[in-house]
Design a protein around this motif. Structure first.
Motif, PDB file in Angstrom:
ATOM      1  N   VAL A 178      25.441  90.236 -77.773  1.00 33.50           N
ATOM      2  CA  VAL A 178      25.681  89.591 -76.979  1.00 33.50           C
ATOM      3  C   VAL A 178      24.510  88.714 -76.502  1.00 33.50           C
ATOM      4  N   ARG A 190      21.489  97.353 -83.606  1.00 32.19           N
ATOM      5  CA  ARG A 190      22.552  97.099 -83.901  1.00 32.19           C
ATOM      6  C   ARG A 190      22.276  95.840 -83.544  1.00 32.19           C
ATOM      7  N   GLN A 237      23.315 103.759 -75.027  1.00 34.82           N
ATOM      8  CA  GLN A 237      24.822 102.600 -74.763  1.00 34.82           C
ATOM      9  C   GLN A 237      23.843 101.627 -75.284  1.00 34.82           C
ATOM     10  N   THR A 238      21.958 100.958 -75.191  1.00 37.47           N
ATOM     11  CA  THR A 238      21.698  99.653 -74.717  1.00 37.47           C
ATOM     12  C   THR A 238      20.861 100.366 -75.444  1.00 37.47           C
ATOM     13  N   LYS A 296      22.703  99.067 -79.262  1.00 39.55           N
ATOM     14  CA  LYS A 296      23.049  98.030 -78.735  1.00 39.55           C
ATOM     15  C   LYS A 296      21.578  97.192 -79.470  1.00 39.55           C
TER      16      LYS A 296
END
Length: 218
Positions: free
Chosen positions: A60, A32, A25-26, A29
């Motif tokens: 973020v 993205r 997931q990190t 991110k």
């Protein structure tokens, strides 16, 4: 030569949905963030972009943003590196026909350079290079490490050139990317797929014929 599916189609690689693992997931991110930061740099220009605005656009926290990239310059370098990852790879294969290899490489490269995001970054670099001296070394490093030297090694191993491999690789790259230069410098239209194919075939054939004549003259 190996190219990704996105490169063959000449489109931006899709953003992969974040898997369930925290580390994955990190990573998603971070990817993205780089995509959105690249868009913001293109839209606003390097000087106008702020880290706060990028953090907000990417959803973020500023803490995370500065943890991943210490300042705007580092973030911009990361955006350039992410773009370089889309460049086609020039790899030598003794069983392959060099002309076919070079055509495939050239077409993948030209497709990459006429994508809106790549053109946008190129415009930004041209527009603001005089103000930010660090752009020049960044561009040269990316060009030499990811395009010139791999292509020069290929030309040498395939026995297409004999000496001055880097300069010959730069010449071939310039020939392949002429439509992009013409678009950026004089406003010519970017080529469509058919025009890209014809241009690359002509550039590669002309380059190889020139090398043959030089070899015979020597």
């Amino acid at each position: 030569m190996q190219v990704s599916e996105a490169e063959r189609k000449g489109v931006d690689a899709p953003v992969v949905a974040a898997p369930t693992g925290r580390a994955d997931q990190t990573l998603a991110k971070k990817r993205r963030l780089l995509r959105i930061a690249r868009e913001e740099f293109i839209r606003q220009g390097y000087r106008a972009v702020t880290m706060d605005a990028i953090a907000q656009a990417a959803g973020v926290s500023k803490r995370s943003l500065y943890l991943w990239h210490e300042d705007k310059a580092a973030l911009f370098r990361a955006c350039l590196a992410a773009g370089v990852d889309n460049f086609p790879l020039m790899q030598f294969n003794e069983a392959a026909d060099p002309e076919t290899d070079l055509r495939a490489f050239g077409l993948a490269l030209l497709r990459e350079f006429i994508r809106p995001s790549t053109v946008g970054i190129a415009r930004l670099l041209l527009r603001e290079a005089n103000e930010f001296a660090e752009f020049g070394p960044l561009i040269r490093h990316s060009r030499d490490e990811h395009l010139v030297r791999p292509l020069a090694r290929y030309l040498e191993r395939a026995k297409i050139v004999d000496g001055h491999c880097d300069s010959q690789a730069k010449l071939l790259l310039a020939m392949i990317l002429t439509p992009v230069h013409d678009y950026l410098l004089v406003g010519d239209a970017l080529p469509d797929e058919r025009e890209c194919t014809i241009h690359v075939e002509t550039a590669v054939r002309t380059f190889l014929c020139g090398q043959t004549r030089l070899s015979r003259a020597a």
